[in-house]
Motif scaffolding. Sequence first.
Motif, PDB file in Angstrom:
ATOM      1  N   ALA A  95       0.831  -1.212   0.000  1.00  0.00           N
ATOM      2  CA  ALA A  95       0.000   0.000   0.000  1.00  0.00           C
ATOM      3  C   ALA A  95       0.862   1.257   0.000  1.00  0.00           C
ATOM      4  CB  ALA A  95      -0.912   0.010   1.215  1.00  0.00           C
ATOM      5  N   ILE A  96       0.347   2.323  -0.580  1.00  0.00           N
ATOM      6  CA  ILE A  96       1.029   3.618  -0.584  1.00  0.00           C
ATOM      7  C   ILE A  96       0.244   4.551   0.325  1.00  0.00           C
ATOM      8  CG2 ILE A  96       1.763   5.581  -1.980  1.00  0.00           C
ATOM      9  CD1 ILE A  96       1.911   3.599  -4.352  1.00  0.00           C
ATOM     10  N   LEU A  97       0.880   4.927   1.447  1.00  0.00           N
ATOM     11  CA  LEU A  97       0.251   5.792   2.443  1.00  0.00           C
ATOM     12  C   LEU A  97       1.165   6.968   2.777  1.00  0.00           C
ATOM     13  CD1 LEU A  97      -0.966   2.853   4.696  1.00  0.00           C
ATOM     14  CD2 LEU A  97      -2.448   4.335   3.354  1.00  0.00           C
ATOM     15  N   MET A  98       1.987   7.394   1.825  1.00  0.00           N
ATOM     16  CA  MET A  98       2.950   8.464   2.055  1.00  0.00           C
ATOM     17  C   MET A  98       2.234   9.732   2.521  1.00  0.00           C
ATOM     18  SD  MET A  98       5.608   8.148  -1.147  1.00  0.00           S
ATOM     19  CE  MET A  98       4.343   8.626  -2.293  1.00  0.00           C
ATOM     20  N   GLY A  99       2.730  10.289   3.647  1.00  0.00           N
ATOM     21  CA  GLY A  99       2.215  11.555   4.138  1.00  0.00           C
ATOM     22  C   GLY A  99       0.792  11.514   4.664  1.00  0.00           C
ATOM     23  N   ALA A 100       0.202  10.332   4.808  1.00  0.00           N
ATOM     24  CA  ALA A 100      -1.186  10.209   5.269  1.00  0.00           C
ATOM     25  C   ALA A 100      -1.322  10.655   6.720  1.00  0.00           C
ATOM     26  CB  ALA A 100      -1.644   8.760   5.132  1.00  0.00           C
ATOM     27  N   ASN A 101      -2.442  11.286   7.060  1.00  0.00           N
ATOM     28  CA  ASN A 101      -2.736  11.645   8.443  1.00  0.00           C
ATOM     29  C   ASN A 101      -3.640  10.564   9.017  1.00  0.00           C
ATOM     30  OD1 ASN A 101      -3.372  12.676  10.911  1.00  0.00           O
ATOM     31  ND2 ASN A 101      -4.140  14.630  10.166  1.00  0.00           N
ATOM     32  N   VAL A 135       4.829   4.102   3.894  1.00  0.00           N
ATOM     33  CA  VAL A 135       4.117   4.921   4.870  1.00  0.00           C
ATOM     34  C   VAL A 135       4.991   6.118   5.257  1.00  0.00           C
ATOM     35  CG1 VAL A 135       2.774   4.782   7.028  1.00  0.00           C
ATOM     36  CG2 VAL A 135       3.141   2.730   5.701  1.00  0.00           C
ATOM     37  N   SER A 136       5.985   6.412   4.441  1.00  0.00           N
ATOM     38  CA  SER A 136       6.947   7.458   4.778  1.00  0.00           C
ATOM     39  C   SER A 136       6.263   8.805   4.975  1.00  0.00           C
ATOM     40  CB  SER A 136       8.021   7.568   3.686  1.00  0.00           C
ATOM     41  OG  SER A 136       7.435   7.823   2.431  1.00  0.00           O
ATOM     42  N   ASN A 175       8.365   1.004   4.404  1.00  0.00           N
ATOM     43  CA  ASN A 175       9.100   2.256   4.483  1.00  0.00           C
ATOM     44  C   ASN A 175       8.338   3.194   5.414  1.00  0.00           C
ATOM     45  OD1 ASN A 175      10.615   4.544   4.185  1.00  0.00           O
ATOM     46  ND2 ASN A 175      10.116   4.875   2.034  1.00  0.00           N
ATOM     47  N   LEU A 176       8.895   3.401   6.614  1.00  0.00           N
ATOM     48  CA  LEU A 176       8.303   4.268   7.625  1.00  0.00           C
ATOM     49  C   LEU A 176       9.241   5.438   7.928  1.00  0.00           C
ATOM     50  CD1 LEU A 176       7.267   1.195   9.655  1.00  0.00           C
ATOM     51  CD2 LEU A 176       5.598   2.922   9.036  1.00  0.00           C
ATOM     52  N   ALA A 177      10.090   5.802   6.975  1.00  0.00           N
ATOM     53  CA  ALA A 177      11.040   6.900   7.175  1.00  0.00           C
ATOM     54  C   ALA A 177      10.281   8.187   7.473  1.00  0.00           C
ATOM     55  CB  ALA A 177      11.909   7.080   5.933  1.00  0.00           C
ATOM     56  N   ALA A 229      12.439   8.384  12.062  1.00  0.00           N
ATOM     57  CA  ALA A 229      11.066   8.296  12.574  1.00  0.00           C
ATOM     58  C   ALA A 229      11.023   8.807  14.011  1.00  0.00           C
ATOM     59  CB  ALA A 229      10.577   6.854  12.523  1.00  0.00           C
ATOM     60  N   ASN A 230       9.884   9.362  14.407  1.00  0.00           N
ATOM     61  CA  ASN A 230       9.692   9.829  15.778  1.00  0.00           C
ATOM     62  C   ASN A 230       8.866   8.786  16.522  1.00  0.00           C
ATOM     63  OD1 ASN A 230       9.256  11.124  18.181  1.00  0.00           O
ATOM     64  ND2 ASN A 230       8.727  13.083  17.259  1.00  0.00           N
TER      65      ASN A 230
END
Length: 131
Positions: free
Chosen positions: A24-30, A46-47, A65-67, A89-90
């Motif tokens: 899945a592509i969730l880049m920048g998702a809130n 999920v970056s 990818n959770l960068a 990541a925080n």
Amino acid sequence: MHDLVYEGEVGLGRIIGPIRRPGAILMGANLRGANLVGADFTDADVSGAVLRDGKLTSTTLTCANLARTDLRAATLSRATLQGANLTDANLTGTNLTGANLTGTNLTGANLTLATLTLANLTLANLTLATL
């Protein structure tokens, strides 16, 4: 081709799992406060996403990818993050109890006050990580 499974904003605490969306592509998702318990996001991007206060117990994020992802105060107990990229990541205050972080890249990650009880950090890269 990857499935786009997210667009827009998920309200606090909304249940959207369990989901099976490898790649899945969730880049920048809130996704702040989202309930993703038991979801499978193997190889997902999920970056830069916001998963602060999220419930990700037993979630599979193998090679994801959770960068630069905001995971502050999230619950990732018993999650599988084997081979995941968590660069910068925080993870402040994140619960990683019993999580599988084998081979995970945590370069520059903030793990201040994170709970790592029984977490498997075998071969994890903690270069410049804040503990």
